[in-house]
Design an enzyme around this catalytic site. Sequence first.
Site, PDB file in Angstrom:
ATOM      1  N   LYS A  53       0.840  -1.200   0.000  1.00 54.49           N
ATOM      2  CA  LYS A  53       0.000   0.000   0.000  1.00 54.49           C
ATOM      3  C   LYS A  53       0.876   1.251   0.000  1.00 54.49           C
ATOM      4  O   LYS A  53       0.644   2.193  -0.758  1.00 54.49           O
ATOM      5  CB  LYS A  53      -0.948  -0.018   1.208  1.00 54.49           C
ATOM      6  CG  LYS A  53      -2.082  -1.032   1.034  1.00 54.49           C
ATOM      7  CD  LYS A  53      -2.872  -1.310   2.304  1.00 54.49           C
ATOM      8  CE  LYS A  53      -3.890  -2.414   2.029  1.00 54.49           C
ATOM      9  NZ  LYS A  53      -4.680  -2.837   3.179  1.00 54.49           N
ATOM     10  N   GLN A  97      -5.052  -1.576   9.245  1.00 56.86           N
ATOM     11  CA  GLN A  97      -4.987  -2.913   8.639  1.00 56.86           C
ATOM     12  C   GLN A  97      -5.706  -3.929   9.528  1.00 56.86           C
ATOM     13  O   GLN A  97      -5.475  -3.994  10.736  1.00 56.86           O
ATOM     14  CB  GLN A  97      -3.512  -3.313   8.423  1.00 56.86           C
ATOM     15  CG  GLN A  97      -3.317  -4.618   7.682  1.00 56.86           C
ATOM     16  CD  GLN A  97      -3.838  -4.578   6.240  1.00 56.86           C
ATOM     17  OE1 GLN A  97      -3.889  -3.531   5.597  1.00 56.86           O
ATOM     18  NE2 GLN A  97      -4.250  -5.714   5.724  1.00 56.86           N
ATOM     19  N   ASP A 120     -11.015   3.287   3.550  1.00 52.44           N
ATOM     20  CA  ASP A 120     -11.443   1.890   3.405  1.00 52.44           C
ATOM     21  C   ASP A 120     -12.972   1.803   3.310  1.00 52.44           C
ATOM     22  O   ASP A 120     -13.511   0.777   2.887  1.00 52.44           O
ATOM     23  CB  ASP A 120     -10.997   1.080   4.645  1.00 52.44           C
ATOM     24  CG  ASP A 120      -9.852   0.120   4.336  1.00 52.44           C
ATOM     25  OD1 ASP A 120      -9.708  -0.271   3.165  1.00 52.44           O
ATOM     26  OD2 ASP A 120      -9.127  -0.237   5.278  1.00 52.44           O
TER      27      ASP A 120
HETATM   28  N1  GUN Z   1      -7.347  -6.787   5.555  1.00 51.34           N
HETATM   29  C1  GUN Z   1      -7.663  -7.503   4.462  1.00 51.34           C
HETATM   30  N2  GUN Z   1      -8.193  -6.697   3.512  1.00 51.34           N
HETATM   31  C2  GUN Z   1      -8.222  -5.450   4.026  1.00 51.34           C
HETATM   32  C3  GUN Z   1      -8.652  -4.182   3.531  1.00 51.34           C
HETATM   33  O1  GUN Z   1      -9.145  -4.043   2.407  1.00 51.34           O
HETATM   34  N3  GUN Z   1      -8.496  -3.139   4.373  1.00 51.34           N
HETATM   35  C4  GUN Z   1      -7.980  -3.283   5.609  1.00 51.34           C
HETATM   36  N4  GUN Z   1      -7.890  -2.190   6.370  1.00 51.34           N
HETATM   37  N5  GUN Z   1      -7.571  -4.426   6.106  1.00 51.34           N
HETATM   38  C5  GUN Z   1      -7.687  -5.506   5.312  1.00 51.34           C
END
Ligand code: GUN
Length: 284
Positions: A53, A97, A120
């Site tokens: 990311k 996350q 998100d």
């Molecule tokens: N863990 C797995 N997929 C995601 C996501 O799209 N966003 C976040 N914050 N955590 C994740």
Amino acid sequence: MTAKVIDGKAVAEQVRGECRLKVEKLKQRGIVPGLAVIIVGDDPASRVYVRNKAKACGEVGMYSEVHELPGDSSQASVVELIERLNADPAIHGILVQLPLPKHLDSRRVLETIAVGKDVDGFHAANVGKLVLGEPLFLPCTPYGVMRLLEHENISVWGKNAVVVGASNIVGKPMAMLLLQKGATVTICNSKTQDLALHTILADILVVAVGRAHMVTAPMVKKGGVVIDVGMNRLADGNLAGDVDFEGARERAAYITPVPGGVGPMTVTMLVCNTIEAAERGCAA
Ligand code: GUN
């Protein structure tokens, strides 16, 4: 029939090109879109995702910072960090996350993120806005899937869409987006009896379960579209999707590979959402 393999990497690269131009424009106005990523604990898969990311942000000229907190961090310390980032004008997007360590209340942590920085789209207010058809941010994976379908000129209007998996991160928002685009949507879950009965009717089948090869060729409608969100690490170290790719591609019209399908789009849509947040000027 042998399916067309949807090249998520190529589509993601194209979208990132558009992002680069938007970032340049913002920079001319003195704004550098900024993303803060918070990771608690040292789950190896999460660490890889977080690194990807931050890298994607750098590639389009954005600012990013990663906050790595110890696995035994208190709820108060995570909340305090988010509140600080909420007030930081250099930060337009905040991502925590998931999953968080079990002792933390994920819902409360996510609700601490400012609604306008919730790139998100996991805050309850943003979930509600999505359901109402007035989204502020689309959750990244479903957003990426919709962009892939659009790129391939696949209309979902009036089609049977089946989503396997009902998570808050993928399954539920995915179903909502498909519904809003005019599909008839079935959401299957771990309790579904005779999964194949549903999947065989799917003009568009989205699988987000997290179990390698659980959807096999006979479960796929001939001429259907198969979107595989799964990312499963096999014992031999290779990555595998939730769909038996080799079998399913002989029946489907379109299919996404793993890796190189939905994965690159998820990260890219996070970049898009952060740029959108910066364009809205939501910085405190
Ligand atoms: N863990 C797995 N997929 C995601 C996501 O799209 N966003 C976040 N914050 N955590 C994740």
